[in-house]
Enzyme design. Structure first.
Site, PDB file in Angstrom:
ATOM      1  N   GLU A 237      -1.095   5.657  17.646  1.00 51.36           N
ATOM      2  CA  GLU A 237       0.486   5.475  17.496  1.00 51.36           C
ATOM      3  C   GLU A 237       1.006   6.800  18.318  1.00 51.36           C
ATOM      4  OE1 GLU A 237       2.156   4.014  13.762  1.00 51.36           O
ATOM      5  OE2 GLU A 237       0.572   5.517  12.966  1.00 51.36           O
TER       6      GLU A 237
ATOM      7  N   LYS B 281      -1.036  -9.548  10.800  1.00 54.38           N
ATOM      8  CA  LYS B 281      -0.890  -9.513  12.345  1.00 54.38           C
ATOM      9  C   LYS B 281      -1.861 -10.752  12.973  1.00 54.38           C
ATOM     10  CE  LYS B 281      -0.319  -4.631  12.787  1.00 54.38           C
ATOM     11  NZ  LYS B 281       0.966  -4.256  13.326  1.00 54.38           N
TER      12      LYS B 281
ATOM     13  N   HIS C  87      -6.173  -0.013   6.673  1.00 55.74           N
ATOM     14  CA  HIS C  87      -6.061  -0.796   7.708  1.00 55.74           C
ATOM     15  C   HIS C  87      -7.295  -0.969   8.534  1.00 55.74           C
ATOM     16  CE1 HIS C  87      -1.785  -0.826   6.717  1.00 55.74           C
ATOM     17  NE2 HIS C  87      -1.378   0.137   7.312  1.00 55.74           N
TER      18      HIS C  87
ATOM     19  N   LYS D 160      -1.421  10.035  15.007  1.00 51.16           N
ATOM     20  CA  LYS D 160       0.092  10.061  15.254  1.00 51.16           C
ATOM     21  C   LYS D 160       0.184  10.746  16.607  1.00 51.16           C
ATOM     22  CE  LYS D 160       1.819   8.397  11.309  1.00 51.16           C
ATOM     23  NZ  LYS D 160       2.224   6.903  11.265  1.00 51.16           N
TER      24      LYS D 160
ATOM     25  N   LYS E 147       0.741  -1.184  -0.126  1.00 56.38           N
ATOM     26  CA  LYS E 147      -0.129   0.200  -0.108  1.00 56.38           C
ATOM     27  C   LYS E 147       0.781   1.237  -0.098  1.00 56.38           C
ATOM     28  CE  LYS E 147      -1.041   2.084   3.706  1.00 56.38           C
ATOM     29  NZ  LYS E 147      -0.002   2.569   4.793  1.00 56.38           N
TER      30      LYS E 147
HETATM   31  C1  BG6 Z   1       1.748   1.852   7.951  1.00 59.19           C
HETATM   32  C2  BG6 Z   1       1.636   3.621   7.809  1.00 59.19           C
HETATM   33  O1  BG6 Z   1       0.875   1.461   6.958  1.00 59.19           O
HETATM   34  O2  BG6 Z   1       1.324   1.487   9.272  1.00 59.19           O
HETATM   35  C3  BG6 Z   1       2.356   4.042   8.852  1.00 59.19           C
HETATM   36  O3  BG6 Z   1       1.954   4.065   6.606  1.00 59.19           O
HETATM   37  C4  BG6 Z   1       1.924   3.348  10.289  1.00 59.19           C
HETATM   38  O4  BG6 Z   1       1.882   5.501   8.914  1.00 59.19           O
HETATM   39  C5  BG6 Z   1       2.000   1.995  10.183  1.00 59.19           C
HETATM   40  O5  BG6 Z   1       2.769   3.823  11.465  1.00 59.19           O
HETATM   41  C6  BG6 Z   1       1.422   1.241  11.574  1.00 59.19           C
HETATM   42  O6  BG6 Z   1       1.688  -0.083  11.504  1.00 59.19           O
HETATM   43  P1  BG6 Z   1       1.829  -0.903  12.963  1.00 59.19           P
HETATM   44  O7  BG6 Z   1       2.118  -2.358  12.471  1.00 59.19           O
HETATM   45  O8  BG6 Z   1       3.224  -0.269  13.709  1.00 59.19           O
HETATM   46  O9  BG6 Z   1       0.858  -0.737  13.749  1.00 59.19           O
END
Ligand code: BG6
Length: 489
Positions: free
Chosen positions: A217, A183, A241, A341, A149
């Protein structure tokens, strides 16, 4: 408990963008783990392809550095690392050009093997690279192509990519990665829903009052400003996601766990999402952008300072949405989604709020309705909140308690990274955990009017201090309905 490892067929995996961040941070460590667990058959090869002037030895040296940075020391036995590095090769190739050196790649590939082309490159190169693979005569029937993606930045650009890739490879050969589907805890949603009759029977609007999906995050831009500022949280996290999580929670039981039955059911959810009209966008969505603040006690700069060069931007780093699924199972059940974020904790979780009992038999007791919290990461597990009698004499006093499953305690295994599973699935040709073309396009069809309505309104995202749960309007979004966000983390 030992995991059963099923070896995969002999393969050549060509990684385009072999010197890039994704390859070094995710793909090589994931392949190393699969190698270490004995899943990669002897002789399987990973062929890095990029423009840099490297040879096999120099590429292996970079790979060794990547393993040192991303695989814990206790898993890096010297002999195993050496054997893994010996399975890596490098071909200098400008994959965007038909005359970029394809004959060098052709000379290396073994026609007898499963062939995986992994495009760890910018999406605008997906089409040209596939064209060049075909022109070089390398698109064998046993080939698969793996796309990361984002697939486009809107519906039209996603269609262009899908058309270009589809002109070379059949849909069954195309593996579009949404790493959330790899996951372990996300795969467990299938087990939770379809291997447990109690939940299967309760999974509908009669019993479920609302659902929350949070992907929070603590990180900011992580040096990805150029990409992120042109994307924003809706394109970066929600269109893929979050919608995939929503699909897994909301879909009907598929006829089997084969790729198409699962993807057919997810597609139906995407198509049943209430359209994001301008009125709905005004009342059901909140966008925010982080300002300076503190994460874990440390000061962090705001988004614009992270972007640098005095740049202005109205890109959102936080989104909260209220979404409805228009079908019989979910009519009237709101799904609240939020992601951002620079939030206080890294936590991804799904909260399923059940309805209250119809009538309380416990005068004076504050009954809390059952709530299932599915922790996707970290501290993976599930908690079912229940009312229980407090032991002791003198009447019936109730207290909220929880049935609590910690996956670490239950299984004690290392959690494989999503890419480990997904990479091996591409070799196997199992597309259940990958997005089909129509899913990606349905997700864009839903997201695009939302993006357009935001653009038409022209208002800036609401600021929020780093280390908080987003703008206060996001709290208002759910509290207006008499509900509150579950404060995980
Ligand atoms: C990615 C995004 O697809 O997923 C990022 O582009 C994001 O911005 C990340 O930080 C998060 O993935 P995970 O596995 O750390 O939850």
């Amino acid at each position: 408990m030992a995991a059963t490892i099923i070896p995969v067929a002999l393969f050549d995996a060509v990684v385009f963008g072999a010197t890039g961040d994704l390859t070094l941070r995710k793909l090589l460590p994931a392949l190393y783990w699969r190698f270490r667990d004995g899943q990669m058959p002897p002789g399987a090869r990973v062929i890095g392809a990029a423009r840099s002037e490297l040879d096999d030895a120099a590429f292996r040296e970079r790979a060794a550095g990547a393993l040192a940075a991303h695989v814990p020391q206790e898993a890096r036995e010297a002999a195993t690392v050496d054997r893994f590095l010996a399975s890596l090769f490098y071909v200098r190739l400008d994959a965007a050009r038909a005359d970029g050196g394809w004959e060098r790649l052709a000379a290396v590939l073994d026609p007898e093997r499963v062939r995986v082309f992994y495009l760890a490159t910018a999406p605008d190169l997906y089409g040209p690279i596939c064209r060049n693979i075909a022109a070089a005569g390398l698109a064998s029937p046993a080939s698969r192509v793996v796309l990361e993606k984002p697939i486009g930045h809107d519906l039209a650009s996603a269609r262009v990519i899908n058309d270009e890739v589809g002109a070379v490879f059949a849909e069954t050969q195309i593996f579009r990665i949404d790493h959330y589907l790899g996951k372990e805890t996300v795969q467990n949603l299938l087990a939770l829903r379809f291997a447990n009759a109690i939940f299967a029977r309760l999974w509908n609007a009669d019993v479920i009052e609302h659902v929350q999906i949070t992907v929070a995050e603590t990180v900011g831009l992580e040096g990805r400003g150029a990409y992120y500022d042109s994307a924003g949280a809706l394109r970066d996290m929600v269109q893929n996601h979050m919608l995939q999580l929503l699909c897994l929670i909301a879909m009907e039981p598929p006829g089997s766990l084969e790729a198409d039955p699962v993807r057919d059911e997810k597609l139906k959810v995407l198509r049943a999402l209430a359209p994001m009209t301008p009125e709905r966008v005004a009342s059901h969505t909140v966008r925010g952008q982080y300002d300076s603040g503190a994460i874990d006690g440390a000061r962090v700069p705001g988004y614009l300072a992270d972007l640098g060069d005095g740049r202005r931007s109205t890109t959102e780093t936080f989104v909260a949405l209220k979404v409805e699924i228009r079908n019989w199972r979910w009519a009237g059940v709101p799904f609240y989604l939020r992601t951002g974020k620079r939030l206080p904790h890294k936590v991804s979780e799904i909260v399923v709020q059940f309805r209250a009992v119809p009538l309380s038999l416990f005068p004076g007791a504050a009954l809390e309705a059952n709530r299932l919290v599915i922790r996707l990461q970290p501290q993976e597990g599930m908690q079912l909140a229940m009312m229980t009698k407090e032991p002791g004499p003198g009447g019936l006093r109730l207290a909220p308690t929880a049935l609590d499953i910690s996956f670490e305690q239950a299984f004690g295994l290392r959690y494989p990274d999503a890419y480990e599973r997904l990479l091996m699935d591409t070799v196997r040709g199992n597309a259940t955990l990958f997005m089909r073309r129509d899913e990606v396009e349905a997700a864009w069809s839903w997201a695009e009017p939302l993006l357009e309505a935001w653009a038409a309104r022209g208002d800036a995202p609401r600021p929020y201090a780093a280390g908080t749960w987003g703008p206060s309007a996001a709290i208002g979004l759910i509290e207006r309905d008499g509900r509150t966000w579950h404060e995980g983390g």
